[in-house]
Design a protein around this motif. Structure first.
Motif, PDB file in Angstrom:
ATOM      1  N   ILE B  30      29.391 -28.108 -11.006  1.00  0.00           N
ATOM      2  CA  ILE B  30      28.065 -28.582 -10.677  1.00  0.00           C
ATOM      3  C   ILE B  30      27.521 -28.006  -9.337  1.00  0.00           C
ATOM      4  O   ILE B  30      26.526 -27.722  -9.204  1.00  0.00           O
ATOM      5  N   TYR B  31      28.684 -28.325  -8.241  1.00  0.00           N
ATOM      6  CA  TYR B  31      28.233 -27.911  -6.936  1.00  0.00           C
ATOM      7  C   TYR B  31      27.916 -26.318  -6.875  1.00  0.00           C
ATOM      8  O   TYR B  31      27.034 -26.177  -6.310  1.00  0.00           O
ATOM      9  N   PHE B  32      28.590 -25.601  -7.464  1.00  0.00           N
ATOM     10  CA  PHE B  32      28.325 -24.130  -7.537  1.00  0.00           C
ATOM     11  C   PHE B  32      27.015 -23.859  -8.239  1.00  0.00           C
ATOM     12  O   PHE B  32      26.283 -22.898  -8.078  1.00  0.00           O
ATOM     13  N   THR B  33      26.747 -24.693  -9.452  1.00  0.00           N
ATOM     14  CA  THR B  33      25.656 -24.358 -10.007  1.00  0.00           C
ATOM     15  C   THR B  33      24.402 -24.673  -9.154  1.00  0.00           C
ATOM     16  O   THR B  33      23.321 -23.854  -9.422  1.00  0.00           O
ATOM     17  N   VAL B  34      24.289 -25.834  -8.638  1.00  0.00           N
ATOM     18  CA  VAL B  34      23.175 -26.227  -7.779  1.00  0.00           C
ATOM     19  C   VAL B  34      22.724 -25.389  -6.660  1.00  0.00           C
ATOM     20  O   VAL B  34      21.855 -25.282  -6.003  1.00  0.00           O
ATOM     21  N   GLN B  35      23.735 -24.272  -6.257  1.00  0.00           N
ATOM     22  CA  GLN B  35      23.502 -23.605  -5.312  1.00  0.00           C
ATOM     23  C   GLN B  35      22.663 -22.182  -5.512  1.00  0.00           C
ATOM     24  O   GLN B  35      22.234 -21.484  -4.634  1.00  0.00           O
ATOM     25  N   LYS B  36      22.533 -22.039  -6.968  1.00  0.00           N
ATOM     26  CA  LYS B  36      21.890 -20.856  -7.217  1.00  0.00           C
ATOM     27  C   LYS B  36      20.361 -21.123  -6.949  1.00  0.00           C
ATOM     28  O   LYS B  36      19.957 -21.898  -6.991  1.00  0.00           O
ATOM     29  N   LEU B  39      16.687 -21.366 -11.865  1.00  0.00           N
ATOM     30  CA  LEU B  39      16.984 -22.513 -12.528  1.00  0.00           C
ATOM     31  C   LEU B  39      17.883 -21.533 -13.717  1.00  0.00           C
ATOM     32  O   LEU B  39      18.866 -22.014 -14.251  1.00  0.00           O
ATOM     33  N   SER B  40      17.307 -20.233 -13.966  1.00  0.00           N
ATOM     34  CA  SER B  40      18.024 -19.470 -15.021  1.00  0.00           C
ATOM     35  C   SER B  40      19.327 -18.955 -14.696  1.00  0.00           C
ATOM     36  O   SER B  40      20.279 -19.048 -15.448  1.00  0.00           O
ATOM     37  N   GLU B  41      19.480 -18.592 -13.254  1.00  0.00           N
ATOM     38  CA  GLU B  41      20.768 -18.295 -12.877  1.00  0.00           C
ATOM     39  C   GLU B  41      21.699 -19.431 -12.875  1.00  0.00           C
ATOM     40  O   GLU B  41      22.750 -19.273 -13.140  1.00  0.00           O
ATOM     41  N   ALA B  42      21.073 -20.768 -12.377  1.00  0.00           N
ATOM     42  CA  ALA B  42      22.073 -21.647 -12.647  1.00  0.00           C
ATOM     43  C   ALA B  42      22.466 -22.140 -13.886  1.00  0.00           C
ATOM     44  O   ALA B  42      23.682 -22.369 -14.116  1.00  0.00           O
ATOM     45  N   ILE B  43      21.622 -22.178 -14.894  1.00  0.00           N
ATOM     46  CA  ILE B  43      22.026 -22.341 -16.208  1.00  0.00           C
ATOM     47  C   ILE B  43      22.909 -21.407 -16.401  1.00  0.00           C
ATOM     48  O   ILE B  43      24.149 -21.628 -17.321  1.00  0.00           O
ATOM     49  N   SER B  44      22.877 -20.084 -16.306  1.00  0.00           N
ATOM     50  CA  SER B  44      23.749 -19.197 -16.759  1.00  0.00           C
ATOM     51  C   SER B  44      25.193 -19.243 -16.224  1.00  0.00           C
ATOM     52  O   SER B  44      26.358 -19.138 -16.746  1.00  0.00           O
ATOM     53  N   LEU B  45      25.131 -19.568 -14.823  1.00  0.00           N
ATOM     54  CA  LEU B  45      26.504 -19.915 -14.144  1.00  0.00           C
ATOM     55  C   LEU B  45      27.241 -21.152 -14.830  1.00  0.00           C
ATOM     56  O   LEU B  45      28.497 -20.930 -15.043  1.00  0.00           O
ATOM     57  N   PHE B  46      26.328 -22.247 -14.913  1.00  0.00           N
ATOM     58  CA  PHE B  46      26.997 -23.258 -15.500  1.00  0.00           C
ATOM     59  C   PHE B  46      27.555 -23.161 -16.930  1.00  0.00           C
ATOM     60  O   PHE B  46      28.881 -23.752 -17.139  1.00  0.00           O
ATOM     61  N   LEU B  47      26.658 -22.370 -17.718  1.00  0.00           N
ATOM     62  CA  LEU B  47      27.504 -21.998 -19.173  1.00  0.00           C
ATOM     63  C   LEU B  47      28.604 -21.135 -18.783  1.00  0.00           C
ATOM     64  O   LEU B  47      29.707 -21.423 -19.712  1.00  0.00           O
TER      65      LEU B  47
END
Lengths: 342, 374
Positions: B30-36, B39-47
């Protein structure tokens, strides 16, 4: 004198031959004695129930998920109006934004995610099948040891069950796979011509097939019931056990059917007797609610508390019943062991 | 202490530590995701992180092969424990797999009795240990390290959780999510407005159509039964026991609270209050309020509840209620129930119920409330 003795002997032989292989009353008494004195059997009985349900593994892929998938692929009945609202004046900026966000995600991500879910489900199902077969094998080994007055431990029974595991799994699942495949073929064979005829023309055919299907299912269940015992007690291979199980099911059909029916009825009655007080309290409470609120509340509270206690008791009861049923069939098998192999 | 079977507390500590480590992994994702930034990049990273870490079978089933290769999970290693066979040797892979999957389920029976049972077991074995012939031994006395590791993992979890929240609230991603949420709300509002507009159009059309059909029916029925109603109403007015002029009439049908042809007739002569339907208790209370607004003030006093109960018992009928029907038939299709008498101060409240055949209903239940001032 000798002639008389010979006649007596002959007579005894005939009596012995005509004597039934088992008496249900005796089986029940012996089974209860074994189950009552060996609580380890209850554990494996409970494990069979838990392995059979395997809720933990399957609940993540239920109908609601399928509905969601179906909705994704289905044309919405309001599709045209939704489309017009997108193309028309009221262009939906929310769905546009959401669409652009998700379109940026590579498709193979979804594929990989699906693959991982699939692996998890498959591993879960495998574990659940192993669990059920291991518990079955351990329970049957336990019954055998207990009927010879041996002491039961989880360690020893589990170890014996490991030895039977492959053959037990073969007996438990291979016939089901074959039956499923055959059923699908029969269904397709019936479904394809049915599209050319009217529905009513198929009713006589179905009526003819129905008794055969019922008979087939009974035979199938009885064969498996005997086969699993042949695997565990006689250490035969899965295939040999199924063939011998079928022979026994054929030769002892009526006696086995009667035993199965008595088991089902007795257990059904037991469940009803146990459930009546709870239902009585519950419905009594509802009925009393119209007359006396305080009494109704009291009754319902007592009912709920008893039900909570009963949930724990119910799984123990399930284990006892499962092990009792298995013991009855195992003792019956002991009585006919080696008799009908030819 | 060394090579002794591990006790319950130690094994619980190791299990908690393993669980917290997995939770920390999730929080880090989650921590790395919210740094994006978007939103598109964040969702991609989280997936991607979910695929690589959270749902990766190698991570999810790590406890199986870690136990096989090292004899322990990270939690057990940090608390100085090892899983061995009964002779202190290494468990085979089959046994480890069985122990960590089927065995755990077996121990979970009866709300985890298989785990707790080790407290009283001389060998400190759980049911899954007994099933595969394994035991968990203490290799080193490291329990303080286990506690420190747990505290560290929990502290990290707390730190990254709070950081993630902070970033989500202040960063560009937070702003984008907020905008998207606002768009979503606007979308919902617009949708519901559109639906309401559609509903209104449909409902109004339906109501108008129904009304016109109903109107026609009622008028026809009124023509047919006019003479009957006339007698009916005149009979009510000469109820001998009342002896005084009535103040109002309330009409309705037991089937619905739509106006009946009878009430339509009454409208010509009396002040009519509509609304008698099957929902008797509510309606009676409603009528009580209606009377008050009209200044009729029937004082039911302490008998109000009794009156309602009495009413419920006596008038709770419908065309299928044979008891009531026979009661009515015996009494010339009429029942008279006094609702408020006794300590009613200002007026009597009596109702006359009649059954009459109707074209619309098999039996039209006509209720006429007669308010009689004392």
């Amino acid at each position: 004198m000798k002639k008389e003795e010979n006649a007596m002997e002959q007579n005894n032989k005939i009596v012995e031959q005509n004597k039934p292989d088992w008496s249900i009353d005796e089986l029940y008494r012996s089974a209860w004695r074994i189950v009552k004195n060996n609580k380890v059997l209850w554990l494996f009985g409970m494990a069979i129930g838990a392995g059979g349900m395997s809720g933990n593994y399957r609940s993540s892929f239920d109908n609601s998920d399928l509905d969601g998938l179906r909705k994704l692929f289905q044309n919405s009945p309001n599709g045209s109006s939704e489309l017009s609202s997108v193309l028309g004046a009221s262009t939906n900026s929310f769905s546009d934004t959401l669409g652009s966000i998700f379109s940026a995600i590579p498709t193979y991500f979804y594929f990989l995610l699906g693959l991982e879910f699939l692996i998890m489900v498959i591993l879960g199902v495998i574990a659940s099948l192993i669990y059920s077969s291991w518990a079955h094998a351990a329970l049957l080994e336990g019954i055998q040891t207990a009927s010879g007055n041996g002491k039961l431990t989880i360690r020893e029974l589990s170890e014996k069950a490991f030895g039977d595991l492959k053959a037990v799994m073969y007996v438990q699942y291979v016939p089901y796979l074959i039956i499923t495949a055959v059923s699908i073929i029969i269904f397709l064979a019936l479904a394809i011509p049915s599209s050319f005829f009217t529905n009513t023309s198929f009713i006589p055919l179905l009526l003819i097939l129905l008794p055969f299907s019922i008979l087939g299912v009974i035979f199938f269940i009885l064969t498996l019931t005997w086969a699993i015992r042949i695997v565990v007690y006689d250490k035969k291979t899965g295939r040999q056990s199924l063939s011998l199980g079928f022979k026994i099911a054929k030769k002892k059909f009526w006696a086995s059917l009667l035993l199965g029916l008595v088991n089902s009825i007795a257990i059904g009655i037991l469940y009803v007797i146990i459930m009546i007080p709870f239902f009585g309290l519950f419905f009594g409470g509802i009925f009393a609610a119209s007359e006396n609120t305080n009494l109704a509340t009291g009754l319902i509270i007592i009912g709920v508390i008893l039900l909570l206690i009963f949930i724990l008791g119910f799984s123990i009861l399930g284990g006892i019943i499962e092990s009792f049923k298995a013991t009855v069939w195992s003792l019956a098998y002991n009585n006919i062991r080696g008799k009908y192999e030819k | 202490m060394k090579n002794n079977p591990a006790n319950f507390a130690l094994r619980l500590l190791a299990t908690l530590l393993d669980t917290f480590i997995y939770i920390l992994l999730f929080i880090l994702c989650i921590y790395f995701t919210v740094q994006k930034p978007t939103l598109s990049e964040a969702i991609s990273l989280f997936l991607l992180l979910t695929i690589l870490v959270l749902l990766n079978p190698l991570v999810l089933y790590a406890h199986i092969y870690l136990t096989y290769y090292f004899g322990a999970t990270p939690g057990k290693l940090l608390t100085g424990m090892k899983v061995t066979d009964e002779n202190g040797g290494r468990l085979t892979f089959k046994r480890v797999f069985f122990r960590q999957t089927v065995g755990y389920n077996f121990s979970m029976l009866l709300f985890g009795l298989g785990y707790v049972s080790m407290v009283k077991d001389p060998q400190k074995q759980t049911w899954h240990d007994k099933a595969v012939g394994s035991k968990v031994i203490v290799t080193q006395n490291l329990w303080p390290l286990g506690i420190i590791a747990t505290i560290i993992v929990l502290s990290f979890s707390w730190f990254f959780t709070s950081k993630s929240f902070e970033l989500a609230q202040t960063g560009p991603l937070g702003a984008e999510v907020k905008t998207l949420f606002e768009k979503y709300q606007t979308n919902i509002r617009e949708k519901s407005t559109r639906e309401d507009a559609n509903k209104d159009t449909v409902t109004n059309d339906t109501i108008l159509k129904t009304r016109s059909v109903q109107d026609q029916k009622l008028n026809e029925e009124l023509k047919q039964y006019e003479s009957y109603y006339k007698t009916e109403v005149s009979n009510i007015h000469i109820v001998p026991e009342l002896g005084r002029q009535d103040k109002g009439v309330i009409c309705g049908s037991s089937y619905s609270n739509e106006t009946s042809s009878y009430s339509r007739y009454c409208e010509r002569t009396f002040e009519v209050v509509y609304g008698v339907d099957l929902d008797l208790e509510d309606k009676l209370n409603y009528l009580y309020d209606e009377f008050e607004t009209k200044g009729w003030k029937p004082d039911w006093g302490s008998e109000r509840n009794n009156a309602i109960n009495n009413y419920m018992k006596n008038i709770d009928f419908f065309s299928g209620n044979s008891t009531h029907l026979s009661k009515f038939e015996k009494n010339n299709m009429e029942a008279r129930i006094s609702i408020a008498t006794g300590d009613a101060k200002e007026c009597d409240f009596q109702l006359v119920c009649r059954y009459a055949k109707s074209s619309e209903y098999p039996y039209l239940f006509m209720v006429t409330y007669i308010i009689h001032q004392k």
